[in-house]
Motif scaffolding. Structure first.
Motif: not given
Length: 261
Positions: A233-261
């Motif tokens: 919904e927010e549509g931008r990268p978010t850090g959470c518990e040592g992970r980086l959550l990245l929306p995949c453009g307009r596709v409703p999938l989130v890429l979860v990877t190591a790191g923080r924003r």
């Protein structure tokens, strides 16, 4: 669809993006081609149902046959699409209580119709309204990615379904949708996920892992913790518990990877 990391969705890379943002953009671009096929089906279906309503009658299964040339074309054109069609809301059609105008690619490469048993007295799959690929577009009015799950209704394959609501005259009439076999999605996106320095995986709005390069998060498992729907919904990268959550453009999938924003 090429499985080369350099080729899949390269044109969608944001300028100055991080490695994770570039991968998220490429994954989004790969699946936007599938959603484009869904959108074309949605538009054709809504226009067809509008025409029938203008004639002052309820639609029937015979009317939906007009969708078939477009469905066949999209099956032939989009390499990731293994099945595509319109799934009617129960009660929409005048001659049957429920219906899937659905076409898929057979094992011989030919196009064939799906002829499911939708008799509630015989089939455990007669009520499809509770499945995520139907319920999410109906409830949210938005596109959805459901799965992966074993698609007992259509193919017996481990699949994802990408869907969008079909509306006309202010009413929800059903969903336009397309199936993507998990093995085909993995061929397209795993090379991209493996370019990242740490474990990475893709999840849908409900936290279901759609594809994974993380041995601890197999496809089909449920990732708990973050509110992935809120990230989308927010549509931008978010850090959470040592992970980086990245929306995949307009596709409703989130890429979860190591790191923080």
């Amino acid at each position: 669809m090429s499985s080369s990391p350099a080729a899949v969705g390269a044109s969608a890379e944001p300028v100055g993006a991080s490695d994770g943002e570039r991968v998220a953009a490429r994954v989004g671009a790969a699946l936007e081609a599938v959603f484009a096929a869904v959108a074309a089906t949605r538009a054709e279906t809504a226009a067809l149902l509008d025409r029938v309503a203008a004639e002052g009658r309820r639609p029937a299964t015979a009317d939906l046959a007009a969708l078939r040339p477009g469905l066949h074309l999209r099956l032939a054109r989009e390499e990731l699409v293994s099945g595509i069609g319109f799934v009617a809301a129960p009660g929409l059609l005048g001659d049957v209580p429920a219906w899937l105008e659905w076409w898929q690619t057979g094992t011989d490469g030919g196009v064939r119709p799906l002829l499911p048993d939708l008799d509630p007295g015989r089939s455990a799959y007669a009520d499809y309204t509770h499945w995520d690929w139907f319920a999410l577009p109906r409830e949210t009015g938005r596109r959805a990615v459901a799965g992966p799950y074993v698609d007992y209704l259509c193919s017996d394959e481990y699949s994802l379904t990408l869907s969008a609501p079909v509306r006309a005259g202010g009413r929800f009439l059903g969903v336009a949708a397309a199936d993507v076999y998990l093995r085909h999605l993995e061929a397209a996106v795993l090379p991209l996920l493996r370019t990242l320095p740490g474990p990475a995986y893709l999840v849908n709005a409900r936290g279901r892992v759609a594809a994974s390069a993380d041995p601890g998060r197999p496809a089909g498992s449920l990732a708990k913790g973050p509110d992935f729907a809120a990230v989308l919904e927010e549509g931008r990268p978010t850090g959470c518990e040592g992970r980086l959550l990245l929306p995949c453009g307009r596709v409703p999938l989130v890429l979860v990877t190591a790191g923080r924003r």
